[in-house]
Design a protein around this motif. Structure first.
Motif, PDB file in Angstrom:
ATOM      1  N   PHE A 173      22.601  34.969  47.852  1.00 16.53           N
ATOM      2  CA  PHE A 173      23.946  35.022  47.293  1.00 16.53           C
ATOM      3  C   PHE A 173      24.967  34.896  48.418  1.00 16.53           C
ATOM      4  O   PHE A 173      24.659  35.075  49.600  1.00 16.53           O
ATOM      5  CB  PHE A 173      24.170  36.335  46.522  1.00 16.53           C
ATOM      6  CG  PHE A 173      23.976  37.574  47.344  1.00 16.53           C
ATOM      7  CD1 PHE A 173      25.009  38.078  48.124  1.00 16.53           C
ATOM      8  CD2 PHE A 173      22.758  38.247  47.335  1.00 16.53           C
ATOM      9  CE1 PHE A 173      24.829  39.224  48.889  1.00 16.53           C
ATOM     10  CE2 PHE A 173      22.574  39.384  48.092  1.00 16.53           C
ATOM     11  CZ  PHE A 173      23.604  39.870  48.872  1.00 16.53           C
ATOM     12  N   LEU A 174      26.198  34.594  48.035  1.00 20.54           N
ATOM     13  CA  LEU A 174      27.348  34.521  48.939  1.00 20.54           C
ATOM     14  C   LEU A 174      28.385  35.518  48.452  1.00 20.54           C
ATOM     15  O   LEU A 174      28.623  35.638  47.242  1.00 20.54           O
ATOM     16  CB  LEU A 174      27.941  33.106  48.975  1.00 20.54           C
ATOM     17  CG  LEU A 174      27.014  31.972  49.412  1.00 20.54           C
ATOM     18  CD1 LEU A 174      27.737  30.641  49.341  1.00 20.54           C
ATOM     19  CD2 LEU A 174      26.484  32.214  50.819  1.00 20.54           C
ATOM     20  N   GLU A 175      29.023  36.199  49.393  1.00 24.64           N
ATOM     21  CA  GLU A 175      30.024  37.212  49.054  1.00 24.64           C
ATOM     22  C   GLU A 175      31.353  36.902  49.732  1.00 24.64           C
ATOM     23  O   GLU A 175      31.385  36.307  50.816  1.00 24.64           O
ATOM     24  CB  GLU A 175      29.558  38.610  49.467  1.00 24.64           C
ATOM     25  CG  GLU A 175      28.516  39.219  48.559  1.00 24.64           C
ATOM     26  CD  GLU A 175      28.202  40.659  48.913  1.00 24.64           C
ATOM     27  OE1 GLU A 175      27.556  41.344  48.110  1.00 24.64           O
ATOM     28  OE2 GLU A 175      28.616  41.094  50.026  1.00 24.64           O
ATOM     29  N   ASP A 180      40.909  43.276  48.228  1.00 24.11           N
ATOM     30  CA  ASP A 180      40.089  44.453  47.904  1.00 24.11           C
ATOM     31  C   ASP A 180      39.207  44.241  46.681  1.00 24.11           C
ATOM     32  O   ASP A 180      38.743  45.210  46.067  1.00 24.11           O
ATOM     33  CB  ASP A 180      40.969  45.687  47.680  1.00 24.11           C
ATOM     34  CG  ASP A 180      41.708  46.090  48.952  1.00 24.11           C
ATOM     35  OD1 ASP A 180      41.198  45.792  50.049  1.00 24.11           O
ATOM     36  OD2 ASP A 180      42.797  46.683  48.838  1.00 24.11           O
ATOM     37  N   GLN A 181      38.952  42.996  46.308  1.00 19.99           N
ATOM     38  CA  GLN A 181      38.063  42.709  45.195  1.00 19.99           C
ATOM     39  C   GLN A 181      36.847  41.944  45.709  1.00 19.99           C
ATOM     40  O   GLN A 181      36.980  40.902  46.339  1.00 19.99           O
ATOM     41  CB  GLN A 181      38.755  41.900  44.105  1.00 19.99           C
ATOM     42  CG  GLN A 181      37.887  41.674  42.872  1.00 19.99           C
ATOM     43  CD  GLN A 181      38.599  40.863  41.822  1.00 19.99           C
ATOM     44  OE1 GLN A 181      39.440  40.029  42.144  1.00 19.99           O
ATOM     45  NE2 GLN A 181      38.284  41.101  40.561  1.00 19.99           N
ATOM     46  N   LEU A 182      35.677  42.466  45.424  1.00 13.30           N
ATOM     47  CA  LEU A 182      34.427  41.861  45.863  1.00 13.30           C
ATOM     48  C   LEU A 182      33.968  40.824  44.843  1.00 13.30           C
ATOM     49  O   LEU A 182      33.949  41.084  43.645  1.00 13.30           O
ATOM     50  CB  LEU A 182      33.348  42.928  46.035  1.00 13.30           C
ATOM     51  CG  LEU A 182      31.942  42.418  46.389  1.00 13.30           C
ATOM     52  CD1 LEU A 182      31.930  41.767  47.761  1.00 13.30           C
ATOM     53  CD2 LEU A 182      30.924  43.548  46.312  1.00 13.30           C
ATOM     54  N   THR A 183      33.602  39.651  45.357  1.00 15.06           N
ATOM     55  CA  THR A 183      33.054  38.589  44.526  1.00 15.06           C
ATOM     56  C   THR A 183      31.713  38.159  45.113  1.00 15.06           C
ATOM     57  O   THR A 183      31.650  37.739  46.275  1.00 15.06           O
ATOM     58  CB  THR A 183      34.004  37.385  44.448  1.00 15.06           C
ATOM     59  OG1 THR A 183      35.252  37.800  43.911  1.00 15.06           O
ATOM     60  CG2 THR A 183      33.419  36.295  43.573  1.00 15.06           C
ATOM     61  N   ARG A 184      30.663  38.282  44.320  1.00 16.50           N
ATOM     62  CA  ARG A 184      29.323  37.873  44.753  1.00 16.50           C
ATOM     63  C   ARG A 184      28.822  36.778  43.812  1.00 16.50           C
ATOM     64  O   ARG A 184      28.835  36.935  42.586  1.00 16.50           O
ATOM     65  CB  ARG A 184      28.357  39.054  44.723  1.00 16.50           C
ATOM     66  CG  ARG A 184      26.917  38.663  45.087  1.00 16.50           C
ATOM     67  CD  ARG A 184      25.971  39.837  44.936  1.00 16.50           C
ATOM     68  NE  ARG A 184      26.269  40.899  45.901  1.00 16.50           N
ATOM     69  CZ  ARG A 184      25.548  42.025  45.999  1.00 16.50           C
ATOM     70  NH1 ARG A 184      24.499  42.213  45.182  1.00 16.50           N
ATOM     71  NH2 ARG A 184      25.872  42.946  46.881  1.00 16.50           N
TER      72      ARG A 184
END
Length: 434
Positions: A173-175, A180-184
């Motif tokens: 996966f890529l993050e 302040d919002q995490l997207t994976r």
């Protein structure tokens, strides 16, 4: 009269379009009234239910009943709070609660997938239903207690209709973290290009399309999408943070695939030495294949970095060219100035001949008199004529009268009496010319 005036006067927060009461009753009973008591006390959780009710209103009521008008989440939530008895006590705080809900919503992690074709040259992007929506990867916010990979599977299925549970790898996966919002995004390989996608949600996904990875912008100034796809980089602002990492991941995966293919070539018919080791021919073939593999890898890396830095290099060249043109313009201006300053003194056409002689024109038009030398021969090396005034001779300011007398004497010595008494006879000159 007073009653009519009261009816025509609406509070500032009242929306221009009023949703019918039977519609609000149905929505409240579906999404709000029957939720657990512990969640009903949390207004942030209630707003998530109001968001679901808003989508249901747009997807079903507005689509099936043209007389109903669409509205935003702000107007919709205000009418829900005024209509629902359990929420009417907080009707005056709708704007504040809505702001807190949006802030909390931005901090909720989102999970999705990057779907690649078997050759890893294309990736699937989705576009939102609303006008001027940008392109992005299929993803969505996680529910409470939901594992990240299950959230990605659910969101991809809702937005594309494609089941990725058998293809997903929880380690690939890529993050990216933005505001302040995490997207994976989990990387899904081997998705056929001819797959028929069918979103499961209504009025959320407008279109799905495969895009070349090399044509997507890697930063906001990258114009590759403009030249190859005809789309501005801002259209892919949700995709840009992942492009560099995605290209790097694809390059590494292709290198590993080629290396594994090279290592699996083990023909059993090749002769071996008596000791059981590889023959010299086998060793040469392996070394040649390794050398070819390294050369291909180096060439691929060069092409990759060349493509990555092409736009920045063009901008740098444009900046350097502008500076070079400005410098050349200044040099040409300085050169013209120097030529105009030295013209007549340093010009190659200028010749100083001290031996050139001049004659005197008489009144009757004849030329006679003793030849005179050029005036340049009457000066010394310092530019002085005879005993004329020399610069620096009168250092004292009180000797101004003596300096003036010397200058007058110098002028008289410089101009001979024959020249001072000379008068031009016009008639004689004309007769001579005629």
């Amino acid at each position: 009269m007073l009653q009519q005036q009261t009816q025509n006067t609406q509070p500032p927060s009242t929306p221009s379009f009023q949703i019918p009461a039977y519609v609000l009753d149905d929505l409240c009973s579906r999404f709000i009234i029957n939720i657990p008591e512990e969640e009903r006390q949390d207004l942030i959780r209630i707003f998530f239910q109001i968001e679901l009710a808003h989508w249901f209103y747009l997807d079903f009521y507005c689509a099936e009943q043209p007389e109903l008008k669409t509205c935003g989440i702000k107007d919709f939530s205000a009418q829900i709070f005024h209509h629902c008895p359990s929420l009417s006590g907080h009707a005056q705080e709708v704007d504040k609660i809505l702001g807190n809900w949006k802030s909390y919503k931005m901090s909720v992690p989102t999970y999705g997938a990057i779907m690649l074709d078997p050759e890893m040259k294309y990736c699937l992007l989705v576009q939102g239903f609303w006008a001027k929506a940008s392109w992005g990867f299929p993803k969505g916010k996680v529910n409470a207690g939901e594992p990240p990979h299950e959230c990605a599977i659910r969101e991809v299925f809702e937005e594309t209709g494609f089941e990725v549970s058998r293809l997903i790898n929880q380690e690939e996966f890529l993050e990216n973290r933005m505001n302040d919002q995490l997207t994976r995004l989990y990387i899904i390989e081997n998705v056929p290009l001819d797959t028929k996608f069918q979103p499961k949600t209504r009025k959320e996904i407008k279109s799905l399309q495969w895009f070349p990875i090399d044509a997507l912008p890697a930063h906001k100034r990258d114009q590759s999408s403009k030249t190859q796809l005809g789309l501005n980089p801002n259209t892919f602002f949700m995709v840009i943070p992942f492009i560099k990492s995605l290209r790097k991941w694809v390059g590494n995966r292709q290198n590993l695939s080629e290396a594994s293919q090279t290592a699996t070539i083990r023909p059993s018919s090749r002769p071996r030495s008596a000791t059981g080791g590889k023959s010299t021919k086998d060793t040469d073939n392996i070394s040649n294949s390794n050398r070819q593999y390294k050369e291909k890898q180096k060439l691929r890396q060069q092409q990759y970095f060349s493509q990555m830095n092409q736009s920045e290099y063009q901008e740098l060249l444009h900046l350097k060219d502008s500076k070079t043109r400005a410098r050349e313009a200044r040099d040409r201006k300085q050169q013209r100035h120097e030529q105009s300053t030295t013209q007549g003194y340093a010009s190659p056409n200028y010749k100083s001949d001290k031996n050139q002689q001049f004659h005197i024109l008489n009144r009757d038009g004849t030329v006679g008199g003793k030849p005179r030398r050029s005036l340049a021969t009457q000066f010394d090396n310092q530019g002085n004529y005879g005993n004329q005034y020399q610069p620096g001779k009168y250092g004292n300011k009180s000797d101004r009268r003596q300096r003036t007398n010397d200058q007058n004497t110098s002028i008289e010595n410089f101009v001979p009496p024959s020249w001072r008494n000379f008068r031009l006879d016009v008639d004689s000159v004309l007769a001579c010319i005629g």
